[in-house]
Scaffold this active site. Structure first.
Site, PDB file in Angstrom:
ATOM      1  N   ASP A  67       0.815  -1.215   0.000  1.00  0.00           N
ATOM      2  CA  ASP A  67       0.000   0.000   0.000  1.00  0.00           C
ATOM      3  C   ASP A  67       0.848   1.264   0.000  1.00  0.00           C
ATOM      4  O   ASP A  67       2.068   1.219   0.202  1.00  0.00           O
ATOM      5  CB  ASP A  67      -0.963  -0.009   1.200  1.00  0.00           C
ATOM      6  CG  ASP A  67      -0.304  -0.473   2.498  1.00  0.00           C
ATOM      7  OD1 ASP A  67       0.938  -0.514   2.555  1.00  0.00           O
ATOM      8  OD2 ASP A  67      -1.029  -0.779   3.452  1.00  0.00           O
ATOM      9  N   ASN A 136      -7.815  -3.041  14.426  1.00  0.00           N
ATOM     10  CA  ASN A 136      -9.202  -3.334  14.020  1.00  0.00           C
ATOM     11  C   ASN A 136      -9.272  -4.517  13.055  1.00  0.00           C
ATOM     12  O   ASN A 136     -10.309  -4.754  12.444  1.00  0.00           O
ATOM     13  CB  ASN A 136      -9.852  -2.093  13.383  1.00  0.00           C
ATOM     14  CG  ASN A 136      -9.129  -1.638  12.122  1.00  0.00           C
ATOM     15  OD1 ASN A 136      -8.173  -2.273  11.672  1.00  0.00           O
ATOM     16  ND2 ASN A 136      -9.566  -0.526  11.556  1.00  0.00           N
ATOM     17  N   HIS A 138      -7.470  -4.858  10.261  1.00  0.00           N
ATOM     18  CA  HIS A 138      -7.180  -4.588   8.847  1.00  0.00           C
ATOM     19  C   HIS A 138      -5.865  -5.238   8.429  1.00  0.00           C
ATOM     20  O   HIS A 138      -4.977  -5.469   9.235  1.00  0.00           O
ATOM     21  CB  HIS A 138      -7.212  -3.082   8.528  1.00  0.00           C
ATOM     22  CG  HIS A 138      -6.046  -2.288   9.013  1.00  0.00           C
ATOM     23  ND1 HIS A 138      -6.180  -1.021   9.551  1.00  0.00           N
ATOM     24  CD2 HIS A 138      -4.716  -2.530   9.033  1.00  0.00           C
ATOM     25  CE1 HIS A 138      -4.997  -0.553   9.862  1.00  0.00           C
ATOM     26  NE2 HIS A 138      -4.086  -1.440   9.564  1.00  0.00           N
ATOM     27  N   GLU A 143      -9.718  -1.992   5.281  1.00  0.00           N
ATOM     28  CA  GLU A 143     -10.362  -1.741   6.571  1.00  0.00           C
ATOM     29  C   GLU A 143     -11.585  -2.642   6.739  1.00  0.00           C
ATOM     30  O   GLU A 143     -12.076  -3.210   5.760  1.00  0.00           O
ATOM     31  CB  GLU A 143     -10.796  -0.274   6.647  1.00  0.00           C
ATOM     32  CG  GLU A 143      -9.660   0.721   6.499  1.00  0.00           C
ATOM     33  CD  GLU A 143      -8.811   0.856   7.750  1.00  0.00           C
ATOM     34  OE1 GLU A 143      -8.884  -0.019   8.642  1.00  0.00           O
ATOM     35  OE2 GLU A 143      -8.066   1.835   7.833  1.00  0.00           O
TER      36      GLU A 143
HETATM   37  C1  F6R Z   1       1.387  -1.447   6.261  1.00  0.00           C
HETATM   38  C2  F6R Z   1       0.075  -2.047   6.357  1.00  0.00           C
HETATM   39  C3  F6R Z   1      -0.739  -2.042   7.605  1.00  0.00           C
HETATM   40  C4  F6R Z   1       0.059  -2.385   8.846  1.00  0.00           C
HETATM   41  C5  F6R Z   1      -0.833  -2.355  10.089  1.00  0.00           C
HETATM   42  C6  F6R Z   1      -0.024  -2.574  11.354  1.00  0.00           C
HETATM   43  O1  F6R Z   1       1.921  -1.583   4.941  1.00  0.00           O
HETATM   44  O2  F6R Z   1      -0.362  -2.547   5.373  1.00  0.00           O
HETATM   45  O3  F6R Z   1      -1.807  -2.958   7.464  1.00  0.00           O
HETATM   46  O4  F6R Z   1       0.636  -3.650   8.690  1.00  0.00           O
HETATM   47  O5  F6R Z   1      -1.477  -1.109  10.179  1.00  0.00           O
HETATM   48  O6  F6R Z   1       0.831  -1.480  11.551  1.00  0.00           O
HETATM   49  P1  F6R Z   1       1.988  -1.544  12.646  1.00  0.00           P
HETATM   50  O7  F6R Z   1       2.950  -2.582  12.194  1.00  0.00           O
HETATM   51  O8  F6R Z   1       2.630  -0.168  12.605  1.00  0.00           O
HETATM   52  O9  F6R Z   1       1.337  -1.862  13.935  1.00  0.00           O
END
Ligand code: F6R
Length: 255
Positions: A67, A136, A138, A143
């Site tokens: 992403d 959450n 995701h 989401e």
């Molecule tokens: C990042 C991504 C997100 C993160 C998720 C966890 O490329 O796709 O889904 O993996 O938000 O973020 P952290 O690792 O910062 O807790």
């Protein structure tokens, strides 16, 4: 789904890096799907160490990131392209032209998402996709409520995700409102998935993803439909699981 519960973040990161390194050694032209965020940083550090000390060779490796924020230039320190260069690509012998991150500045975003999907197919598909998980549930920026069949597209970030990510920006107002993300369908098409989760703040999401029903309200639960998923957690992130999970995988080699 294979769930591995490690003592701590260092052990989790080492195992994930070993699994990726095994793949790269056995298939030098591996296609890696990569994630940003704080969770995979330890894995990237270990891969950098393996490159520097053990000669792990990334010369032929191709990568696709999950992403990217819409509207941030690649020079912005919070853009995911900047993050990947800074945390991995600048420290290994990967060819920059082999690294792909969605284009958050594309004039025709829809066309660039279609092109991103086409390029993954052209490279033979993703061999292993590294994932983190949001509080959450995701994955990527898919989401809760995202279609389980979704492909790469633009998504509106939820208030919770913008608040979570505001720690990296001067204020919440500076956190972009949109992002381009691989879809859940895109992720389900990869050959193998390694999802990493540490800290207690991920315990509810891990419990829902692993032991809950498959539902769009917990996008990571869609991974129950994938035939080759390894979830690696620390003790805290596993604290709400009811099953008994081992500390070692059945196998290390990803072929
Ligand atoms: C990042 C991504 C997100 C993160 C998720 C966890 O490329 O796709 O889904 O993996 O938000 O973020 P952290 O690792 O910062 O807790």
């Amino acid at each position: 789904m294979e769930v591995i519960v490690k003592e701590n973040y260092e052990q989790m990161s080492r195992l994930a890096a070993e699994m990726i390194a095994d793949l790269v050694r056995s298939k030098p032209r591996s296609v890696l799907g990569l994630a940003t965020g704080s969770t995979p940083v330890g894995t990237y550090k270990e891969l950098i160490r393996m490159h520097k000390e053990d000669g792990l060779d990334f010369d032929q490796v191709v990568t696709f990131n999950l992403d990217e924020y819409v509207g941030l230039p690649t020079t912005h320190t919070e853009s995911y392209r900047y993050f990947m260069n800074d945390n991995l690509f600048n420290h290994i012998n990967i060819r920059k032209e082999n690294t792909h991150v969605p284009d958050g500045l594309a004039k025709d975003v829809t066309a660039s998402c279609t092109e991103y999907e086409r390029m993954m197919v052209e490279h033979g598909g993703i061999d292993v996709q590294l994932l983190g998980i949001g509080g959450n549930g995701h994955i990527g920026f898919d989401e809760p409520g995202s279609s389980l069949a979704s492909r790469t597209r633009v998504k509106t970030l939820t208030k919770e995700t913008r608040e979570d990510n505001s720690r990296f920006f001067a204020s919440i107002d500076e956190v972009p409102k949109y992002a381009i993300t691989m879809g859940i369908g895109t992720i389900l098409d990869t050959r193998r998935v390694i999802l990493l989760a540490n800290k207690e703040s991920k315990a509810d999401a891990i419990s829902a993803a692993v032991e809950g029903p498959i539902t769009a309200m917990c996008p990571a639960s869609a991974l129950q439909l994938h035939p080759a998923v390894t979830i690696i957690t620390d003790k805290a992130a596993a604290s709400k699981l009811t099953g008994n999970y081992p500390a070692e995988p059945h196998r290390l080699i990803l072929k």
